[in-house]
Design an enzyme around this catalytic site. Sequence first.
Site, PDB file in Angstrom:
ATOM      1  CB  SER A  11     -34.808 -98.284  58.324  1.00 21.01           C
ATOM      2  OG  SER A  11     -34.041 -99.481  58.405  1.00 21.01           O
ATOM      3  CB  VAL A  51     -29.620-104.736  68.369  1.00 21.62           C
ATOM      4  CG1 VAL A  51     -30.922-103.997  68.127  1.00 21.62           C
ATOM      5  CG2 VAL A  51     -29.261-105.627  67.191  1.00 21.62           C
ATOM      6  CE1 TYR A 142     -34.868-115.317  62.169  1.00 18.72           C
ATOM      7  CE2 TYR A 142     -36.548-117.017  61.916  1.00 18.72           C
ATOM      8  CZ  TYR A 142     -36.193-115.681  62.011  1.00 18.72           C
ATOM      9  OH  TYR A 142     -37.170-114.708  61.942  1.00 18.72           O
ATOM     10  CB  ALA A 144     -31.489-121.972  68.484  1.00 15.98           C
ATOM     11  CE  LYS A 146     -36.284-113.399  65.236  1.00 13.04           C
ATOM     12  NZ  LYS A 146     -36.562-111.993  65.643  1.00 13.04           N
TER      13      LYS A 146
END
Length: 267
Positions: A11, A51, A142, A144, A146
Amino acid sequence: MSKVVLITGGSSGIGKSIGEFLSQKGYNVYGTSRSPQRYPKSKIKLVALDVADVESIEDAVKIVVSETGQIDVLINNAGAGITGPIEEIPNEEIKRNFETNLFGPINVIKAVLPQMRQQNSGLIINVTSIAGYMGLPYRGIYSASKGALELITEAFRMEIKDFNIQMTNIAPGDFETNIAAGRYHAPVAKGSPYEVKYGAVLKAIDDDVNKGNDPLMVSQMIFKIINTPNPRIHYKVGAFMQKFSIVLKRILPDKVYEKLLLNHYKL
């Protein structure tokens, strides 16, 4: 028949850019949002999906399959930013970030695999980050989450290869999106031992996003991957120096690379 593409987080930001680009190329695109009703002017079809909610993931996949009979490409794009000194980030925020950036994508993959296996075909593209290749100061959580998705992809590929299903990663650098608005960042706490340096790094991170490249670059790379018969395991897209930083990490001694990062962030 045109290929059916499911994009999580379709979106806004990079996901929206990918969805609109692929739709213009003739793909049958479904994007997802936790609240599709908030986007009545969306140029692609949006279905409800969170999710962090396995039931909503399964419901969204059922909707796409019931309407089209297939899912040819899954783009695991939904993600969340997080910044702060690791010591000061609340544990619940760390868990929430991994729920969005790692466990969520894994559960979406699990939901589409039976359909792709039945089709004896499919492509899964996990959107990670160049930050996932290195531990960045004040972005460690972040990095870690990813980075973990990058490794999960490497393992998953080998497990599903016999089903004629392909999987790859695409790691963007900084792009001009609204990610900063939706990111959790630990407050720059007055009197914190990290106050001055974290405050400066946080400003630099926001500036990098505001000066980022056009998300169209990611959309074009996604289109290229979809039309590549045998995709590579890892793709990177972004500014030259961001991509080159991964090469440097591979070839430089650890402490030399760490020094480069410290100098970059003026730490």
